[in-house]
Design a protein around this motif. Structure first.
Motif, PDB file in Angstrom:
ATOM      1  N   PRO A  89       0.799  -1.236   0.000  1.00  0.00           N
ATOM      2  CA  PRO A  89       0.000   0.000   0.000  1.00  0.00           C
ATOM      3  C   PRO A  89       0.827   1.279   0.000  1.00  0.00           C
ATOM      4  O   PRO A  89       0.533   2.200  -0.738  1.00  0.00           O
ATOM      5  N   ASP A  90       1.862   1.372   0.798  1.00  0.00           N
ATOM      6  CA  ASP A  90       2.665   2.592   0.840  1.00  0.00           C
ATOM      7  C   ASP A  90       3.394   2.807  -0.478  1.00  0.00           C
ATOM      8  O   ASP A  90       3.495   3.922  -0.969  1.00  0.00           O
ATOM      9  N   ALA A  91       3.884   1.728  -1.059  1.00  0.00           N
ATOM     10  CA  ALA A  91       4.566   1.835  -2.349  1.00  0.00           C
ATOM     11  C   ALA A  91       3.577   2.235  -3.432  1.00  0.00           C
ATOM     12  O   ALA A  91       3.896   3.034  -4.311  1.00  0.00           O
ATOM     13  N   ALA A  92       2.365   1.699  -3.368  1.00  0.00           N
ATOM     14  CA  ALA A  92       1.345   2.047  -4.362  1.00  0.00           C
ATOM     15  C   ALA A  92       1.012   3.526  -4.280  1.00  0.00           C
ATOM     16  O   ALA A  92       0.837   4.191  -5.307  1.00  0.00           O
ATOM     17  N   TYR A  93       0.914   4.042  -3.074  1.00  0.00           N
ATOM     18  CA  TYR A  93       0.616   5.461  -2.922  1.00  0.00           C
ATOM     19  C   TYR A  93       1.732   6.299  -3.526  1.00  0.00           C
ATOM     20  O   TYR A  93       1.477   7.249  -4.257  1.00  0.00           O
ATOM     21  N   GLY A  94       2.969   5.935  -3.264  1.00  0.00           N
ATOM     22  CA  GLY A  94       4.091   6.687  -3.812  1.00  0.00           C
ATOM     23  C   GLY A  94       4.124   6.644  -5.328  1.00  0.00           C
ATOM     24  O   GLY A  94       4.384   7.646  -5.987  1.00  0.00           O
ATOM     25  N   ILE A  95       3.822   5.487  -5.881  1.00  0.00           N
ATOM     26  CA  ILE A  95       3.811   5.346  -7.341  1.00  0.00           C
ATOM     27  C   ILE A  95       2.695   6.181  -7.941  1.00  0.00           C
ATOM     28  O   ILE A  95       2.891   6.914  -8.904  1.00  0.00           O
ATOM     29  N   ALA A  96       1.498   6.086  -7.356  1.00  0.00           N
ATOM     30  CA  ALA A  96       0.353   6.843  -7.875  1.00  0.00           C
ATOM     31  C   ALA A  96       0.597   8.342  -7.768  1.00  0.00           C
ATOM     32  O   ALA A  96       0.284   9.099  -8.695  1.00  0.00           O
ATOM     33  N   GLU A  97       1.166   8.763  -6.663  1.00  0.00           N
ATOM     34  CA  GLU A  97       1.443  10.184  -6.467  1.00  0.00           C
ATOM     35  C   GLU A  97       2.476  10.679  -7.472  1.00  0.00           C
ATOM     36  O   GLU A  97       2.317  11.722  -8.092  1.00  0.00           O
ATOM     37  N   ARG A  98       3.525   9.907  -7.656  1.00  0.00           N
ATOM     38  CA  ARG A  98       4.568  10.272  -8.606  1.00  0.00           C
ATOM     39  C   ARG A  98       4.017  10.332 -10.033  1.00  0.00           C
ATOM     40  O   ARG A  98       4.309  11.243 -10.793  1.00  0.00           O
ATOM     41  N   GLN A  99       3.198   9.345 -10.399  1.00  0.00           N
ATOM     42  CA  GLN A  99       2.600   9.338 -11.729  1.00  0.00           C
ATOM     43  C   GLN A  99       1.701  10.547 -11.938  1.00  0.00           C
ATOM     44  O   GLN A  99       1.679  11.134 -13.018  1.00  0.00           O
ATOM     45  N   ALA A 100       0.958  10.923 -10.899  1.00  0.00           N
ATOM     46  CA  ALA A 100       0.078  12.091 -11.007  1.00  0.00           C
ATOM     47  C   ALA A 100       0.896  13.359 -11.210  1.00  0.00           C
ATOM     48  O   ALA A 100       0.544  14.223 -12.026  1.00  0.00           O
ATOM     49  N   GLU A 156      -5.054  18.383  -7.373  1.00  0.00           N
ATOM     50  CA  GLU A 156      -6.270  18.342  -6.554  1.00  0.00           C
ATOM     51  C   GLU A 156      -7.340  17.519  -7.244  1.00  0.00           C
ATOM     52  O   GLU A 156      -8.096  16.805  -6.605  1.00  0.00           O
ATOM     53  N   ALA A 157      -7.393  17.600  -8.569  1.00  0.00           N
ATOM     54  CA  ALA A 157      -8.364  16.800  -9.321  1.00  0.00           C
ATOM     55  C   ALA A 157      -8.031  15.310  -9.223  1.00  0.00           C
ATOM     56  O   ALA A 157      -8.923  14.469  -9.228  1.00  0.00           O
ATOM     57  N   ASP A 158      -6.740  14.977  -9.118  1.00  0.00           N
ATOM     58  CA  ASP A 158      -6.315  13.582  -9.006  1.00  0.00           C
ATOM     59  C   ASP A 158      -6.313  13.075  -7.572  1.00  0.00           C
ATOM     60  O   ASP A 158      -6.067  11.897  -7.340  1.00  0.00           O
ATOM     61  N   ALA A 159      -6.563  13.934  -6.597  1.00  0.00           N
ATOM     62  CA  ALA A 159      -6.494  13.537  -5.186  1.00  0.00           C
ATOM     63  C   ALA A 159      -7.388  12.348  -4.863  1.00  0.00           C
ATOM     64  O   ALA A 159      -6.955  11.429  -4.167  1.00  0.00           O
ATOM     65  N   PRO A 160      -8.653  12.273  -5.345  1.00  0.00           N
ATOM     66  CA  PRO A 160      -9.454  11.095  -5.018  1.00  0.00           C
ATOM     67  C   PRO A 160      -8.844   9.799  -5.553  1.00  0.00           C
ATOM     68  O   PRO A 160      -8.891   8.778  -4.898  1.00  0.00           O
ATOM     69  N   VAL A 161      -8.239   9.847  -6.731  1.00  0.00           N
ATOM     70  CA  VAL A 161      -7.596   8.664  -7.292  1.00  0.00           C
ATOM     71  C   VAL A 161      -6.427   8.240  -6.433  1.00  0.00           C
ATOM     72  O   VAL A 161      -6.247   7.059  -6.131  1.00  0.00           O
ATOM     73  N   ILE A 162      -5.638   9.215  -5.993  1.00  0.00           N
ATOM     74  CA  ILE A 162      -4.484   8.909  -5.153  1.00  0.00           C
ATOM     75  C   ILE A 162      -4.941   8.316  -3.831  1.00  0.00           C
ATOM     76  O   ILE A 162      -4.379   7.352  -3.341  1.00  0.00           O
ATOM     77  N   GLU A 163      -6.011   8.859  -3.237  1.00  0.00           N
ATOM     78  CA  GLU A 163      -6.523   8.337  -1.975  1.00  0.00           C
ATOM     79  C   GLU A 163      -7.029   6.908  -2.142  1.00  0.00           C
ATOM     80  O   GLU A 163      -6.850   6.075  -1.275  1.00  0.00           O
TER      81      GLU A 163
END
Length: 168
Positions: A89-100, A156-163
């Motif tokens: 989960p933590d790695a997924a969040y970092g990947i998603a955030e970086r991609q965004a 901010e538009a991508d925040a729900p996806v990242i969450e």
């Protein structure tokens, strides 16, 4: 071997990682960043003995080279990463955030992206960014302000996806 060649080799040995980092943020791709740094170094090699500030000169060469490439190829490549295994989960969040962040950076106009990279990632003062891009300090300020606002909106538009990614 002439003395200039030794100085060039020493410069490349000490500054390559810094130049690669800047190029990576300009291009969004490790392979394109390596190509960009290599192209810039080849262009600079012939003028090496006459350059006063090699780092600033190379940044300018990289930005100019990318600007000409962006003008020639208006279509942008969209990169996606499909991972074979589901990361923690933590790695997924970092990947998603970086991609965004990288997606938001790629959506910026080329000159605005260059201002953001040079000003905030390379940590250059506004005057040096203006000199590297061949524009005024006021242009750097306005492009940085508009670019950061667009990045905030996109992120901010991508925040729900990242969450959602974080919760997985």
């Amino acid at each position: 071997m002439p003395r200039d060649d030794e100085g060039f080799r020493e410069f490349v040995d000490t500054r390559y990682v810094e130049l690669l980092r800047i190029a990576y943020h300009l291009t969004g791709s490790a392979h394109e960043a390596e190509d960009l740094v290599q192209s810039a170094l080849v262009k600079v090699l012939g003028r090496w003995g006459r350059i006063d500030d090699p780092v600033a000169y190379l940044r300018r060469v990289m930005v100019n080279h990318l600007s000409s490439v962006w003008r020639r190829h208006r279509m942008r490549e969209v990169l996606t990463a499909i991972l074979p295994d589901r990361p923690a989960p933590d790695a997924a969040y970092g990947i998603a955030e970086r991609q965004a962040v990288y997606a938001a950076m790629r959506a910026l106009p080329a000159r605005t992206r260059a201002v953001i990279v040079l000003r905030y990632l390379a940590d250059l003062p506004e005057a040096e960014v203006a000199a590297a891009l061949g524009c005024s300090v006021g242009t750097v300020k306005s492009r940085a302000s508009r670019g950061l606002a667009r990045l905030r909106e996109a992120l901010e538009a991508d925040a729900p996806v990242i969450e959602i990614e974080r919760a997985l």
